[in-house]
Design a protein around this motif. Structure first.
Motif, mmCIF file in Angstrom:
data_model
loop_
_atom_site.group_PDB
_atom_site.id
_atom_site.type_symbol
_atom_site.label_atom_id
_atom_site.label_comp_id
_atom_site.label_asym_id
_atom_site.label_seq_id
_atom_site.Cartn_x
_atom_site.Cartn_y
_atom_site.Cartn_z
ATOM 1 N N SER A 19 -0.007 -7.028 -5.117
ATOM 2 C CA SER A 19 1.136 -6.115 -5.200
ATOM 3 C C SER A 19 2.324 -6.566 -4.359
ATOM 4 N N LYS A 25 2.193 -7.266 -0.745
ATOM 5 C CA LYS A 25 2.172 -6.824 0.655
ATOM 6 C C LYS A 25 2.520 -7.963 1.610
ATOM 7 N N ASP A 38 -0.391 -5.929 7.828
ATOM 8 C CA ASP A 38 -0.531 -6.289 6.416
ATOM 9 C C ASP A 38 -1.969 -6.014 5.994
ATOM 10 N N THR A 87 8.007 2.816 -1.172
ATOM 11 C CA THR A 87 7.271 2.047 -2.176
ATOM 12 C C THR A 87 8.171 0.952 -2.717
ATOM 13 N N VAL A 144 3.355 -0.608 8.269
ATOM 14 C CA VAL A 144 2.093 -0.863 7.578
ATOM 15 C C VAL A 144 2.363 -1.078 6.093
ATOM 16 N N ALA A 145 1.801 -2.144 5.535
ATOM 17 C CA ALA A 145 1.867 -2.381 4.092
ATOM 18 C C ALA A 145 0.499 -2.085 3.499
ATOM 19 N N TYR A 146 0.486 -1.239 2.456
ATOM 20 C CA TYR A 146 -0.763 -0.838 1.807
ATOM 21 C C TYR A 146 -0.598 -0.984 0.298
ATOM 22 N N GLY A 147 -1.585 -1.540 -0.368
ATOM 23 C CA GLY A 147 -1.503 -1.683 -1.813
ATOM 24 C C GLY A 147 -2.608 -2.582 -2.331
ATOM 25 N N GLN A 148 -2.727 -2.657 -3.644
ATOM 26 C CA GLN A 148 -3.795 -3.444 -4.245
ATOM 27 C C GLN A 148 -3.488 -4.930 -4.162
ATOM 28 N N THR A 149 -4.492 -5.742 -4.450
ATOM 29 C CA THR A 149 -4.331 -7.183 -4.456
ATOM 30 C C THR A 149 -3.232 -7.604 -5.435
ATOM 31 N N HIS A 161 -6.827 -8.437 6.805
ATOM 32 C CA HIS A 161 -5.753 -7.629 7.376
ATOM 33 C C HIS A 161 -5.133 -8.419 8.533
#
Length: 289
Positions: A163, A165, A289, A62, A156-161, A267
């Protein structure tokens, strides 16, 4: 480290204790020494996999981004703090974890300032002062090595708008383009596609050939995933790879959001294939992404 949470209104007593909360957060946040230079969680997990199964080789990291301009001027109504915590490892470096702390200031019924702290363990925790180079060296370089050795690596990058990524993934691709992946023993290809809702497009089509067909992804009779209508580019050096990465990034769909004026709305999937000229063994690196 204490910042305003937008959109929330809190009791005046919270704001009255702002300096106290800042001191409590500082006292509850450990000062961390540099990581052991020999630490390699990604490869340690691969070496500890049993019976040839690699289900345990996922590395979960993270990253805490720094505050954005509007957040710095949002006021002091409500506070929260997300910071790296302790790092722990059993003897021999197995089961290494890094802690993420969420400090939420509250006021007791007696009017005393206190912190409610939640923690979550990850393989790596990167604070707001971290760099893309640090993330690449610890979490990504071992996966690039896998691809060079004929295996598969996936980032892989995962997260909210908002954040961070795309900032992180673009940084990783930029570093990748200047890394030592080119040699006389390998052929390297690169492709990049964008997924936006039901539409999948090639971000690197042949120039001057009109509107490219939409990419189709399906499963072959043997269970293999097939990708059609996507251009694959042979890459000969770092400069050419860097140019392709910049061109692909420039075609990504963006829009203005409350967090970012050029937020990626899709993505992005970068695919780097490395083939050994002598053995014909091919490895693949996916950056998503």
């Amino acid at each position: 480290r204490a910042f305003a949470a937008p959109g929330k209104k809190s009791a005046p007593s919270i704001n009255q204790h702002s300096s106290k909360f800042t001191a409590l957060i500082s006292a509850a946040t450990p000062t961390l020494p540099p990581r052991d230079s020999n630490l390699n969680v990604v490869e340690s997990k691969a070496s500890n996999s049993q019976n040839g199964l690699e289900t345990s080789t996922f590395t979960v990291c993270t990253r805490v981004r720094p505050l954005l301009g509007p957040e710095l001027t949002a006021g002091n109504e409500c506070y929260a703090s997300v910071v790296p915590g302790r790092r722990t490892a059993q003897e021999g470096g197995c089961n290494y974890t890094e802690e993420l702390l969420l400090h939420t200031p509250t006021v007791s019924i007696r009017g005393n300032a206190k912190l409610d702290t939640l923690s979550q363990d990850f393989d790596y925790v990167f604070g707001p002062d971290s760099t893309n180079e640090e993330i690449y060296d610890l979490a990504c370089a071992p996966l690039v090595k896998r691809a060079l050795n004929g295996q598969v690596g996936v980032i892989v990058a995962y997260g909210q708008t908002g954040s961070g990524k795309t900032h992180t993934m673009n940084g990783i691709l930029d570093i990748l383009s200047t890394s030592a992946i080119f040699s006389d023993l390998t052929d390297i290809t690169f492709s990049y596609m964008e997924m936006l809702g039901r539409d999948i497009k090639d971000c690197l089509p042949d120039a001057g050939k009109g509107t490219p067909k939409g990419i189709q992804i399906g499963e072959g009779l043997n269970g293999a995933v097939l990708i059609r209508n996507m251009k694959t580019h042979m890459v000969h050096d770092a400069a050419q790879l860097g140019t392709l990465i910049q061109r692909a990034s420039a075609t990504r769909a963006t829009a203005v959001t409350s967090k970012n004026e050029t937020s990626s709305r899709s993505h992005g999937v970068a695919i780097l294939k490395v083939k050994n000229k002598k053995t014909s063994v091919e490895g693949t690196l996916y950056v998503i992404d």
